[in-house]
Design an enzyme around this catalytic site. Sequence first.
Site, PDB file in Angstrom:
ATOM      1  N   GLY A  10      -2.613   4.970  11.686  1.00 32.44           N
ATOM      2  CA  GLY A  10      -1.753   4.791  10.523  1.00 32.44           C
ATOM      3  C   GLY A  10      -0.406   5.443  10.762  1.00 32.44           C
ATOM      4  N   GLY A  15       0.632  10.168   8.255  1.00 27.97           N
ATOM      5  CA  GLY A  15       0.135  10.089   9.619  1.00 27.97           C
ATOM      6  C   GLY A  15       1.165  10.572  10.622  1.00 27.97           C
ATOM      7  N   LYS A 199      -5.355  13.415  -8.498  1.00 37.11           N
ATOM      8  CA  LYS A 199      -4.112  14.142  -8.799  1.00 37.11           C
ATOM      9  C   LYS A 199      -2.913  13.207  -8.786  1.00 37.11           C
ATOM     10  CE  LYS A 199      -2.853  14.375  -4.217  1.00 37.11           C
ATOM     11  NZ  LYS A 199      -1.585  14.036  -3.546  1.00 37.11           N
ATOM     12  N   ASP A 258      -2.791  21.140  -4.790  1.00 36.60           N
ATOM     13  CA  ASP A 258      -2.338  19.781  -4.496  1.00 36.60           C
ATOM     14  C   ASP A 258      -1.754  19.119  -5.740  1.00 36.60           C
ATOM     15  OD1 ASP A 258      -1.829  17.607  -2.929  1.00 36.60           O
ATOM     16  OD2 ASP A 258      -3.907  17.086  -2.539  1.00 36.60           O
ATOM     17  N   ARG A 269       5.898  10.713  -4.364  1.00 36.32           N
ATOM     18  CA  ARG A 269       6.068   9.290  -4.705  1.00 36.32           C
ATOM     19  C   ARG A 269       5.457   8.955  -6.056  1.00 36.32           C
ATOM     20  NH1 ARG A 269       4.601   8.990   0.734  1.00 36.32           N
ATOM     21  NH2 ARG A 269       2.470   8.488   0.138  1.00 36.32           N
ATOM     22  N   ASN A 270       4.364   9.620  -6.410  1.00 35.32           N
ATOM     23  CA  ASN A 270       3.712   9.322  -7.681  1.00 35.32           C
ATOM     24  C   ASN A 270       4.519   9.862  -8.857  1.00 35.32           C
ATOM     25  OD1 ASN A 270       1.029   8.050  -6.806  1.00 35.32           O
ATOM     26  ND2 ASN A 270       1.208   9.848  -5.502  1.00 35.32           N
TER      27      ASN A 270
END
EC number: 1.1.1.94
Length: 349
Positions: A10, A15, A199, A258, A269-270
């Site tokens: 990935g 990655g 999360k 986390d 990004r979330n």
Amino acid sequence: MSEKTVGVIGGGAWGTGLAQALARGGHKVQIWAFEKEVADQINNEHENKQFLPGYKLEDSITCSNDITEVATGKEFLIIASPSLFLAKTISQIVNVPNIADGSTVITAVTKGFVPSAEGPKLILETMESVLPEVYKDCTVYVAGPSHAEEVAMGKLTGLVAASLNPKNSIRVRELLKVPGLMVFSSFDVIGVQICAAAKNVVAAVYGAVDAMAETSDVFGDNAESLLLAAGLNEIQTLGFAMGATHAETFTSISGVGDLDVTCKSKYGRNRRFGQDIIKTDMLSKFKDIDDLIANVSKIGYLPEGAIACKYVHEIAKKKDLKLPICDALYKVLNKEATALEILKNLISM
């Protein structure tokens, strides 16, 4: 520390960032990337301009579009494929000799849930259902507050290596003992995976509240901290319902750590996805949550929480769990209510 051969399946941000940390620590690392341009950039320019732009990679890192080549002969294999493509990706390497005989230690860093006919499955469960039987209860899951950008820079990062096989957990922990990484072992493979997936759902809601706080008389720092604490409680509720074994999983780096970094970091990004729902009317492009998942590439980045939200909703419904924050995001993504309506409802509960 002796040099190890490592394949990273990935070529996304995580990655690539982890490959950089391992190469910096003296290991021989090869990445598999689906996109030809990513492989060319890493091999020729030593940068992943598509997924981790602006970070110079070690010259020793190589990249290939041939997944069999990357999996062959490696002592360790790190799976960083998106959850939507996990089973298909794993199926391509099961006949590689060192995978077939179980001599390679396989670790996953993929976050989220994987759809199946029996309902959403966790990452290791999905991998082990495809891999040879020798990997049953022997794969390792690595997670923690770890944005790829900071890992690539070598900034201090804490991780948890969770496995039912203590020897493999220790082997992965030793592999990751490189500058910038601090790694701990855990037997709570379910709890660590749930924290890593759920999360992202909370972080998307946090981003929406954060965007509203810029102009709201209701939302501010206090409300955001309230949301973070309530979100952690929902993650723990989900985790124990799924079979998590240790309460400290949720109060340590794989849980609260986390969640905190995912909600608050500029790299998240979330969090950005939640902000975009408010600021750019992001969801106008999609009919419902299924349409969003099917066309997630239109967003321009991958908000794992949007995908995980659907599966958290399915699990909560099946197990009769009350997860109001996760349910709120589901209703927004599924066009059952607007973000403002849902957030007003949350604070009136």
